[in-house]
Scaffold this motif. Structure first.
Motif, short mmCIF file in Angstrom:
data_model
loop_
_atom_site.label_atom_id
_atom_site.label_comp_id
_atom_site.label_asym_id
_atom_site.label_seq_id
_atom_site.Cartn_x
_atom_site.Cartn_y
_atom_site.Cartn_z
N MET A 34 -78.53 -29.18 -30.06
CA MET A 34 -78.42 -27.86 -29.12
C MET A 34 -78.18 -26.40 -30.43
O MET A 34 -77.53 -26.61 -31.70
CB MET A 34 -76.94 -27.46 -28.47
CG MET A 34 -77.40 -28.48 -27.08
SD MET A 34 -75.53 -29.27 -26.67
CE MET A 34 -75.56 -29.46 -25.08
N PRO A 35 -78.70 -24.79 -30.12
CA PRO A 35 -78.84 -24.17 -28.72
C PRO A 35 -80.56 -24.49 -28.63
O PRO A 35 -80.88 -24.34 -27.55
CB PRO A 35 -78.85 -23.24 -29.13
CG PRO A 35 -78.58 -23.38 -30.44
CD PRO A 35 -78.14 -24.62 -30.24
N LEU A 84 -73.43 -26.33 -20.37
CA LEU A 84 -74.79 -25.30 -21.81
C LEU A 84 -73.65 -24.02 -22.11
O LEU A 84 -74.23 -23.24 -22.94
CB LEU A 84 -75.62 -25.36 -21.50
CG LEU A 84 -76.72 -26.57 -21.46
CD1 LEU A 84 -79.00 -26.53 -20.97
CD2 LEU A 84 -76.81 -27.10 -22.79
N HIS A 85 -73.35 -23.34 -21.48
CA HIS A 85 -72.95 -21.89 -21.61
C HIS A 85 -71.54 -22.37 -22.39
O HIS A 85 -71.65 -21.09 -23.46
CB HIS A 85 -72.06 -21.72 -19.95
CG HIS A 85 -71.41 -20.10 -19.89
ND1 HIS A 85 -72.04 -19.31 -20.32
CD2 HIS A 85 -70.16 -19.75 -20.17
CE1 HIS A 85 -71.53 -18.35 -19.87
NE2 HIS A 85 -69.88 -18.45 -20.13
N CYS A 126 -73.08 -23.74 -31.02
CA CYS A 126 -74.13 -24.58 -32.27
C CYS A 126 -74.71 -23.79 -32.90
O CYS A 126 -74.95 -23.80 -34.19
CB CYS A 126 -74.84 -25.41 -31.92
SG CYS A 126 -74.01 -26.73 -30.76
N VAL A 127 -74.78 -22.11 -32.45
CA VAL A 127 -75.20 -21.32 -32.79
C VAL A 127 -74.40 -20.70 -34.23
O VAL A 127 -74.78 -19.90 -35.09
CB VAL A 127 -75.86 -20.37 -31.68
CG1 VAL A 127 -75.52 -19.12 -32.74
CG2 VAL A 127 -76.71 -21.00 -31.08
N THR A 178 -73.89 -31.47 -29.87
CA THR A 178 -74.89 -31.89 -29.04
C THR A 178 -74.21 -33.38 -28.05
O THR A 178 -74.25 -33.98 -27.00
CB THR A 178 -75.77 -31.99 -29.90
OG1 THR A 178 -75.80 -30.56 -30.28
CG2 THR A 178 -77.01 -32.79 -29.10
N SER A 182 -81.97 -27.70 -27.31
CA SER A 182 -82.22 -28.92 -26.37
C SER A 182 -82.91 -28.88 -25.30
O SER A 182 -83.84 -29.43 -24.65
CB SER A 182 -80.85 -29.55 -26.13
OG SER A 182 -80.43 -28.58 -25.19
N SER A 185 -71.64 -24.99 -25.23
CA SER A 185 -72.01 -25.10 -25.88
C SER A 185 -73.24 -24.72 -27.40
O SER A 185 -73.49 -24.66 -27.88
CB SER A 185 -72.36 -26.91 -26.16
OG SER A 185 -73.69 -27.26 -25.10
N ASN A 186 -73.90 -23.74 -26.73
CA ASN A 186 -74.81 -23.63 -27.38
C ASN A 186 -74.17 -22.57 -28.04
O ASN A 186 -74.26 -22.57 -28.85
CB ASN A 186 -75.97 -22.80 -26.06
CG ASN A 186 -76.84 -24.15 -25.72
OD1 ASN A 186 -77.01 -24.90 -26.01
ND2 ASN A 186 -77.28 -23.12 -24.64
N PRO A 187 -73.32 -21.37 -27.88
CA PRO A 187 -72.85 -20.56 -28.48
C PRO A 187 -71.97 -20.89 -29.40
O PRO A 187 -72.33 -20.88 -30.92
CB PRO A 187 -71.78 -19.41 -27.74
CG PRO A 187 -72.53 -20.03 -25.98
CD PRO A 187 -73.17 -21.13 -26.34
#
Lengths: 572, 286
Positions: free
Chosen positions: A209-210, A544-545, A551-552, A265, A212, A547-549
């Motif tokens: 992620m992000p 994802l809403h 991981c960024v 992730t 993935s 986890s993605n930020p």
């Protein structure tokens, strides 16, 4: 080599313009510009001496690519025949398909044996291109879009990879640092910046992620392609490079930040897998999760964790390829890849159901492979920096995996009172491949002490001067457990004769043999069972809403830490 | 390091101890409800009777799964009492539980299916806290081996009060006590019938009972590990803890699975995690 790279760039530019994927075009241009600048101004006089190398880790990777990759290729020959029967609308490009698969496998071999980073990068780009071509095989709009998505995300990593050359050539104009082993041995002060850049490329390729989304999107490809991408090629290249750089990342905050990207992730992808009913998507998310665990182990980089990471790579390759190919076979015969349609698979496809169950057991149950590695990871993380947070993530993550694997396994093994054996329609070639992979899954669990002592421990020892292994008693107990598992089915022969069969309890209602019962008002109703999926807690979009930020942010943190370190001139 | 004698002792004695505990449990429960209750040996009579009954099944394969459940329950318990690696014991337990769940799935019956699903939810709910227990004991005693933890002179409970409370919470889930008996209710009139075990009868049901006895002994053994420095105190605490479980069982009605999840993960994330962080930074001096 450079000529081929330019040719690839031109091909991608052409395709990008043709399909109006301008972001991809831009990324190709940037990457080509970086490489051109490097070739024009810095490459002269850069002559790495040792271009190839071989060590235990390369051998492990080569075995995975060679054995699993070839088995999948064999399976694909028969799969693609059926595929085209089922999908008459897809243009028959089988020659191109198999050509790309072999280029792909060849590139993977090149990747793991190259010591010259420019070569590594060359093969790296070929794997990106191959997966792009394979994902887009069906030429449908979805396939094309997903292929470009994979391309774009991997190009991001490619640019970072290319940028590391500018730095390396700047530091050492003689080009000695372009040798992978020299670079890794040169210490953190020199190597941390290229390591972070290249491991960032590894993160994109390993679908962390992000990034993935591309691996989930790649599910539109024919199943052997998914199996190949997941088990023996693409994503393994990503984790391979991070495991290589593990000694450089060890003890750095950037390594910890990357480790957290992997750990988050692992947790989030496992949770999302709960909410998926599509078997291939469950497999995709569990791959992402396992890659996350590998990345977490490798980025933190202690000897125990590197041992665990390599074990994870091996076990994941075997069990995951088996599962993908089984799902592909079932999908072709029943027309569905939905887990909800898999009840009674043990009645309709007894052998394949047992194989799926073996594969699933391989993914989460003691004494099989993945569990050994997770266990080693827990023990390894306790003594690592921020270890307790990693252990927490691991504890929750593995609890979640138990849920989604076990409920799938239960569906497959439930014995429906109806349904007939459909297995005769599966071709012999597929049987050979599926049985070999099943045997490998069990053998991997039986032989892992051997693999560990012959290959992994010497590799870890060679790098760190110390090594890791599991205690002897535990290994013996696990071997005993495997033997028990193999013996127990024999009990079926003794017990089945004595017991009288009864229908299931349906609250005393009159029931037909296929479990239709009389409901209120004389309406006949069908009995259906459905698993829990918890959309409201573990939904894909929802998780994802967040986890993605996150991981960024972690990746930016890693970048910022390195930049700060460089400005301070501090060795981190 | 590993003792075969204690392992054998466990294999032979645990069903006796576990059955006795079950009998005492029923007696105390009855007294709490103002009844006289069955004799303390009643669980043994019950199981003996189950083995005399006819062996009926929905599908033969469910017998295989239950046999595997019993075997792995014994194996993991024996490894626990042999002094083996705590983490491996936990994983072997999970394996055993997956087998009983598969047995319930195999029957393809609506009641056992729901029971199986709920059993998996409870598995997911308590697993993190069990791992935290192992990790916490490792941090304090420096070993994952039960033999080292049990004989350690460190008063583990003083360092791990949060982990201990968390463990007591999930003990309620693991013993399938109300309010967390969501996968097999004791009470046949409720919506589950008997959930997970609906389709099991006769000798197979007997095996499930025996496996549960083994499990109870191991779970109580885990409590011992917190008090290994003082065996007498440990026995007293075990008795008190089990009494507490009976008390909870009789005072709470069954909750929904959401509550089970929240309780299991909640105690792990708060009590367990905070306790471990404190130990990690203060005690281990990292």
């Amino acid at each position: 080599m450079f000529v081929i790279e330019v040719a690839i760039a031109l091909l991608l530019l052409y395709l990008g313009v043709k399909f109006k994927q301008y972001l991809a075009v831009l990324l190709v241009l940037v990457q080509t510009a970086v490489m051109l600048y490097f070739e024009m101004t810095m490459a002269h006089g850069l002559e790495p001496v040792r271009n190839l190398f071989i060590d235990e880790f390369s051998i492990i990777m080569a075995l995975i690519i060679g054995i699993i990759g070839s088995l999948i290729a064999v399976y694909a020959t028969s799969y693609m025949n059926t595929y085209h029967e089922h999908h008459p609308e897809v243009r028959d490009r089988r020659r191109m398909f198999f050509f790309v698969i072999f280029v792909f496998l060849a590139a993977m071999f090149g990747l793991v044996f190259s010591n010259n980073l420019l070569w590594v990068f060359f093969f790296w780009e070929i794997t990106t291109l191959s997966s792009f071509l394979l994902i887009g095989y069906s030429e449908s709009e979805v396939a094309t879009n997903n292929a470009f998505l994979a391309l774009k995300l991997n190009l991001l990593g490619g640019i970072a990879f290319a940028a590391s050359f500018l730095y390396l050539a700047g530091v050492d104009p003689s080009g000695g640092l372009l040798e992978l082993d020299t670079l890794i041995a040169s210490g953190q002060a020199v190597a941390i910046i290229p390591a972070v850049l290249i491991c960032f490329a590894g993160l994109t390729k390993a679908a962390q992620m992000p990034f993935s989304a591309w691996l989930v999107g790649a599910m539109v490809a024919p199943t052997p392609v998914s199996a190949l991408l997941h088990s023996s090629t693409m994503v393994k290249a990503g984790v391979y490079i991070i495991v290589r750089f593990a000694p450089v990342l060890l003890g750095t905050l950037a390594g910890v930040a990357f480790g957290f990207v992997g750990a988050v992730t692992f947790l989030v992808a496992s949770a999302i897998a709960i909410s998926q009913t599509n078997a291939k998507k469950v497999l995709a998310y569990s791959t992402i999760a396992n890659l996350g665990l590998i990345v977490a182990c490798a980025s933190v980089g202690t000897p125990e964790l590197v041992w665990a990471a390599i074990m994870l790579i091996i076990f994941h390759a075997v069990a995951k390829s088996l599962l993908f190919l089984c799902v592909g076979t079932v999908e072709h015969r029943t027309g569905s890849r939905d887990i909800e349609d898999m009840d009674g698979l043990i009645v309709r496809f007894p052998k394949i159901a047992v194989m799926i169950a073996t594969g699933i057991a391989g993914m989460f149950l003691a004494p099989f492979g993945m569990l050994i590695s997770k266990w080693a990871a827990i023990e390894g993380f306790i003594d690592a920096p921020f270890g307790i947070v990693f252990v927490t993530i691991l504890a929750f993550g593995s609890a979640v995996t138990v849920f989604f694997w076990a409920k799938w396994m239960g569906k497959v093994l439930s014995v429906t009172p109806y349904g007939e054996n459909l297995e005769g329609t599966v071709s012999r070639g597929k049987w050979v491949v599926l049985s070999s992979l099943t045997a490998l899954t069990v053998l991997a669990a039986l032989l892992f002490p051997l693999v560990s002592s012959v290959l992994i421990e010497p590799y870890v020892f060679g790098i760190y001067g110390e090594t890791a292994r599991l205690a002897q008693d535990n290994i013996i107990i696990m071997l005993l457990m495997i033997l028990l598992l193999l013996i127990l089915p024999l009990s079926l022969y003794t017990s089945s004769k004595e017991s009288r069969k009864l229908p299931v309890y349906m609250g005393g209602r009159p029931t037909t043999p296929d479990l239709k019962f009389d409901g209120a008002l004389g309406i006949q109703r069908e009995m259906t069972t459905r698993n829990y999926y918890f959309e409201e807690y573990f939904g894909e979009k929802k998780l994802l809403h967040y986890s993605n930020p996150l991981c960024v942010l972690l990746i930016l943190t890693a970048a910022a830490l390195v930049a700060w370190g460089v400005m301070q001139g501090v060795v981190m | 390091m590993i003792s075969i004698i204690t392992a054998l002792a466990f294999v032979i004695l645990a069903p006796l101890v576990g059955g006795l505990i079950a009998g005492i449990d029923r007696k105390i429960t009855a007294r709490m409800q103002g009844r006289v209750g069955p004799p303390i040996l009643q669980p043994f009579y019950d199981v003996a009777k189950l083995f005399e009954k006819e062996d009926v099944t929905v599908t033969p394969s469910q017998n295989l799964y239950i046999l595997a459940y019993l075997v792995f329950m014994v194996v993991s318990g024996a490894y626990f009492f042999a002094g083996g690696d705590f983490l491996l014991v936990i994983f072997a337990f999970t394996l055993a539980h997956v087998f009983i769940v598969l047995g319930a799935y195999a029957a393809y019956s609506p009641y056992s299916h729901i029971g199986a699903e709920r059993e998996l939810i409870t598995l997911m709910a308590y697993e993190p806290m069990v791992i935290f227990t192992a990790v916490g004991l490792y941090m304090v005693t420096g070993s994952f081996y039960i033999s080292d933890i049990a004989t350690s002179t460190v008063p583990a409970i003083l360092y791990l009060p949060g982990v201990f409370l968390g463990f007591l919470t999930i003990l309620t889930i693991k013993l399938r006590k109300s309010p967390f008996d969501i996968s097999t209710s004791h009470h046949a009139h409720q919506e589950l019938v008997k959930g997970l075990t609906t389709e099991f009868a006769g000798p197979v049901l007997g095996k499930i009972e025996i496996a549960h006895w083994y499990e109870t002994v191991v779970l109580l053994g885990m409590i011992y590990l917190f008090f290994g420095f003082n065996p007498v105190l440990a026995i007293v605490v075990i008795a008190l803890a089990y009494f507490l479980e009976i008390f909870i069982d009789n005072t709470f009605s069954r909750m929904k699975w959401q509550w089970t999840m929240k309780s299991g993960w909640g105690v792990a994330a708060t009590l367990g995690f905070l306790n471990l962080v404190i130990v990690y930074y203060l005690y281990m001096g990292v």
